[in-house]
Design a protein around this motif. Structure first.
Motif, PDB file in Angstrom:
ATOM      1  N   GLU A 143       2.263   1.729  -3.452  1.00  0.00           N
ATOM      2  CA  GLU A 143       1.210   2.231  -4.349  1.00  0.00           C
ATOM      3  C   GLU A 143       1.011   3.734  -4.167  1.00  0.00           C
ATOM      4  O   GLU A 143       0.943   4.487  -5.141  1.00  0.00           O
ATOM      5  CB  GLU A 143      -0.089   1.474  -4.051  1.00  0.00           C
ATOM      6  N   GLU A 144       0.928   4.157  -2.924  1.00  0.00           N
ATOM      7  CA  GLU A 144       0.749   5.582  -2.639  1.00  0.00           C
ATOM      8  C   GLU A 144       1.973   6.389  -3.086  1.00  0.00           C
ATOM      9  O   GLU A 144       1.828   7.488  -3.636  1.00  0.00           O
ATOM     10  CB  GLU A 144       0.480   5.813  -1.152  1.00  0.00           C
ATOM     11  N   CYS A 145       3.168   5.860  -2.857  1.00  0.00           N
ATOM     12  CA  CYS A 145       4.392   6.569  -3.244  1.00  0.00           C
ATOM     13  C   CYS A 145       4.508   6.711  -4.758  1.00  0.00           C
ATOM     14  O   CYS A 145       5.018   7.734  -5.247  1.00  0.00           O
ATOM     15  CB  CYS A 145       5.621   5.879  -2.656  1.00  0.00           C
ATOM     16  N   ASP A 170       2.283   9.524  -5.539  1.00  0.00           N
ATOM     17  CA  ASP A 170       2.939  10.745  -5.076  1.00  0.00           C
ATOM     18  C   ASP A 170       4.014  11.184  -6.067  1.00  0.00           C
ATOM     19  O   ASP A 170       4.156  12.382  -6.346  1.00  0.00           O
ATOM     20  CB  ASP A 170       3.580  10.540  -3.699  1.00  0.00           C
ATOM     21  N   LEU A 186      -1.110   6.996   6.386  1.00  0.00           N
ATOM     22  CA  LEU A 186      -1.519   5.589   6.360  1.00  0.00           C
ATOM     23  C   LEU A 186      -1.629   5.029   7.775  1.00  0.00           C
ATOM     24  O   LEU A 186      -2.490   4.193   8.047  1.00  0.00           O
ATOM     25  CB  LEU A 186      -0.548   4.766   5.514  1.00  0.00           C
ATOM     26  N   LYS A 223       7.007  11.249   1.403  1.00  0.00           N
ATOM     27  CA  LYS A 223       6.912   9.850   1.839  1.00  0.00           C
ATOM     28  C   LYS A 223       6.615   9.785   3.334  1.00  0.00           C
ATOM     29  O   LYS A 223       5.804   8.973   3.773  1.00  0.00           O
ATOM     30  CB  LYS A 223       8.197   9.089   1.516  1.00  0.00           C
ATOM     31  N   THR A 239       2.949  10.643   3.754  1.00  0.00           N
ATOM     32  CA  THR A 239       2.102   9.517   3.349  1.00  0.00           C
ATOM     33  C   THR A 239       2.140   8.408   4.392  1.00  0.00           C
ATOM     34  O   THR A 239       1.101   7.836   4.731  1.00  0.00           O
ATOM     35  CB  THR A 239       2.534   9.006   1.963  1.00  0.00           C
ATOM     36  N   TYR A 273      -7.514   7.339   3.926  1.00  0.00           N
ATOM     37  CA  TYR A 273      -6.651   8.410   3.442  1.00  0.00           C
ATOM     38  C   TYR A 273      -6.984   8.658   1.982  1.00  0.00           C
ATOM     39  O   TYR A 273      -7.055   7.738   1.176  1.00  0.00           O
ATOM     40  CB  TYR A 273      -5.187   8.002   3.614  1.00  0.00           C
ATOM     41  N   ASP A 274      -7.194   9.939   1.634  1.00  0.00           N
ATOM     42  CA  ASP A 274      -7.645  10.271   0.282  1.00  0.00           C
ATOM     43  C   ASP A 274      -6.645  11.134  -0.477  1.00  0.00           C
ATOM     44  O   ASP A 274      -6.965  11.678  -1.515  1.00  0.00           O
ATOM     45  CB  ASP A 274      -9.012  10.968   0.365  1.00  0.00           C
ATOM     46  N   GLY A 275      -5.420  11.286   0.054  1.00  0.00           N
ATOM     47  CA  GLY A 275      -4.392  11.986  -0.687  1.00  0.00           C
ATOM     48  C   GLY A 275      -4.024  13.344  -0.122  1.00  0.00           C
ATOM     49  O   GLY A 275      -4.563  13.789   0.879  1.00  0.00           O
ATOM     50  N   ARG A 295       0.837  -1.206   0.000  1.00  0.00           N
ATOM     51  CA  ARG A 295       0.000   0.000   0.000  1.00  0.00           C
ATOM     52  C   ARG A 295       0.868   1.251   0.000  1.00  0.00           C
ATOM     53  O   ARG A 295       0.589   2.209  -0.717  1.00  0.00           O
ATOM     54  CB  ARG A 295      -0.937  -0.012   1.213  1.00  0.00           C
TER      55      ARG A 295
END
Length: 120
Positions: free
Chosen positions: A13-15, A18, A97, A90, A93, A107-109, A10
């Motif tokens: 994926e978020e990174c 980003d 998380l 990072k 994020t 978390y929506d960004g 996860r």
């Protein structure tokens, strides 16, 4: 407080998402080392979002607002001042998380305005 572990997949994926935002900022002249307000958003029940609001300062955030999205779901917006380089984002994020797990929210960004060091 013991912070929960984060699912590495996860986080990756978020990174990746980003990195796209950071690349777009850079293409447009952003200086990532400049500190600026960075907003984050979370979705969840009103109760969970209010609990997060009450403890937002523990995670370095200030409350902006809770509003409903297009589907009528509550969304919480928080902000903090920081740089927008890859390492800082990072860390942001990762914190978000962990917040997601602690409060049972989604978390929506994040978002921020481009900073090029020029005064307007």
């Amino acid at each position: 407080m013991t912070l929960p572990a984060i699912d590495p997949a996860r986080l990756e994926e978020e990174c990746l998402a980003d990195a796209e935002v950071l690349a777009n900022l850079k293409e447009n002249g952003d200086r990532p080392e400049l500190v600026r307000p960075v907003d984050v958003s979370f979705r969840g029940t009103t109760e969970a979002l209010v609990q997060l609001t009450d403890r937002a300062e523990e995670f370095g955030f200030e409350f902006i607002e809770i509003e409903e999205d297009e589907e009528g779901e509550p969304c919480l917006f928080l902000t903090r001042d920081q740089a927008a380089d890859a390492a800082s984002i990072k860390e942001l994020t990762t914190t978000c998380l962990r917040i997601e797990q602690i409060f049972g929210v989604e978390y929506d960004g994040w978002g921020c305005e481009l900073q090029d060091g020029k005064t307007e």
